[in-house]
Design an enzyme around this catalytic site. Structure first.
Site, PDB file in Angstrom:
ATOM      1  N   GLY A 129      30.030  28.420 -18.166  1.00  0.00           N
ATOM      2  CA  GLY A 129      29.282  27.214 -18.486  1.00  0.00           C
ATOM      3  C   GLY A 129      28.151  27.559 -19.430  1.00  0.00           C
ATOM      4  O   GLY A 129      27.856  28.739 -19.667  1.00  0.00           O
ATOM      5  N   GLN A 185      19.840  26.939 -23.178  1.00  0.00           N
ATOM      6  CA  GLN A 185      20.247  28.302 -23.543  1.00  0.00           C
ATOM      7  C   GLN A 185      20.463  28.468 -25.047  1.00  0.00           C
ATOM      8  O   GLN A 185      20.525  29.601 -25.528  1.00  0.00           O
ATOM      9  CB  GLN A 185      21.533  28.708 -22.797  1.00  0.00           C
ATOM     10  N   CYS A 201      25.087  35.415 -15.964  1.00  0.00           N
ATOM     11  CA  CYS A 201      24.562  34.373 -16.851  1.00  0.00           C
ATOM     12  C   CYS A 201      24.536  34.915 -18.273  1.00  0.00           C
ATOM     13  O   CYS A 201      24.140  36.058 -18.484  1.00  0.00           O
ATOM     14  CB  CYS A 201      23.154  33.973 -16.409  1.00  0.00           C
ATOM     15  N   LEU A 202      24.948  34.087 -19.218  1.00  0.00           N
ATOM     16  CA  LEU A 202      24.959  34.510 -20.618  1.00  0.00           C
ATOM     17  C   LEU A 202      23.550  34.822 -21.123  1.00  0.00           C
ATOM     18  O   LEU A 202      23.395  35.554 -22.093  1.00  0.00           O
ATOM     19  CB  LEU A 202      25.598  33.421 -21.482  1.00  0.00           C
ATOM     20  N   HIS A 258      19.413  25.591 -15.127  1.00  0.00           N
ATOM     21  CA  HIS A 258      18.867  25.848 -16.464  1.00  0.00           C
ATOM     22  C   HIS A 258      18.038  24.670 -16.970  1.00  0.00           C
ATOM     23  O   HIS A 258      17.176  24.840 -17.834  1.00  0.00           O
ATOM     24  CB  HIS A 258      20.002  26.117 -17.462  1.00  0.00           C
ATOM     25  N   HIS A 293      24.367  26.298 -10.880  1.00  0.00           N
ATOM     26  CA  HIS A 293      23.850  27.316 -11.804  1.00  0.00           C
ATOM     27  C   HIS A 293      23.455  26.678 -13.137  1.00  0.00           C
ATOM     28  O   HIS A 293      22.349  26.913 -13.641  1.00  0.00           O
ATOM     29  CB  HIS A 293      24.900  28.414 -12.016  1.00  0.00           C
ATOM     30  N   GLU A 294      24.364  25.866 -13.694  1.00  0.00           N
ATOM     31  CA  GLU A 294      24.087  25.274 -15.010  1.00  0.00           C
ATOM     32  C   GLU A 294      22.918  24.296 -14.945  1.00  0.00           C
ATOM     33  O   GLU A 294      22.067  24.286 -15.834  1.00  0.00           O
ATOM     34  CB  GLU A 294      25.336  24.585 -15.569  1.00  0.00           C
TER      35      GLU A 294
HETATM   36 NI    NI Z   1      23.368  30.713 -16.876  1.00  0.00          NI
END
Ligand code: NI
Length: 179
Positions: free
Chosen positions: A47, A52, A101-102, A147, A143-144
């Site tokens: 995701g 981000q 996480c990216l 953010h 999680h998303e």
């Molecule tokens: Ni993340």
């Protein structure tokens, strides 16, 4: 197609409270969604949230019709574009599982999340989304959406003995990693 740079932990733009999307179905919004999907897929993300890529909006994308090489043993989550999300737990039950996480490349941590949630929001056309989900799908959404309130998963880790480098924790899956 445009792949956008993904901000990494420490960038203050990841800590903002994102603004709600007020106007749907615009060229600008469709372009942003397209860039987010391209950027997520380019790095095999489960995701991606708009903050981000430095965009201060309540917009997340997640899911895929194909199995994710970063999370090969997890169930498929339907491809979703979710704006202005609201999450409500369906019970008090929490479950622990590994997350990456990216924006936190190379690391994984054990994170507690609600096992079962209800979530609402809109897609990029302004059509409502209303789902009750559990397990991995519920985890990805939590999680998303974290953010969007300036939370990265390490802020949710309770047991720091279960937080470390992916290639050390999981040598066998490290080859599939590109973060
Ligand atoms: Ni993340």
């Amino acid at each position: 197609m445009a792949i956008r740079e993904i901000l990494r932990m420490g960038d203050p733009r990841l800590l903002r409270l994102a603004q709600p999307v007020m106007v749907f179905d615009t060229d600008e919004l469709h372009l942003l969604v397209s860039d987010m999907l391209d950027s997520m897929r380019a790095v095999n993300g489960a995701g991606l949230a708009a903050p981000q890529i430095g965009v201060d909006l309540q917009l997340v994308v997640f899911g895929s019709n194909e199995r994710n090489p970063r999370y090969p043993d997890r169930p498929l989550v339907p491809p979703t574009v979710l704006l202005n999300p609201v999450i409500t737990p369906r019970s008090d039950v929490e479950v622990d599982d590994w997350e990456g996480c990216l924006s936190v490349p190379g690391l994984r941590g054990m994170v507690p999340r609600w096992e079962s949630i209800h979530y609402t929001g809109f897609d990029q056309y302004g059509d409502p989304i209303d789902r009750s989900v559990d397990g991995f799908h519920a985890r990805v959404v939590q999680h998303e959406c974290d953010h969007l309130v300036g939370k990265l998963y390490p802020m949710r880790v309770r047991d720091f003995s279960k937080f470390g480098f992916t290639d050390i924790l999981f040598p066998s899956v490290a080859a599939a990693e590109d973060d």
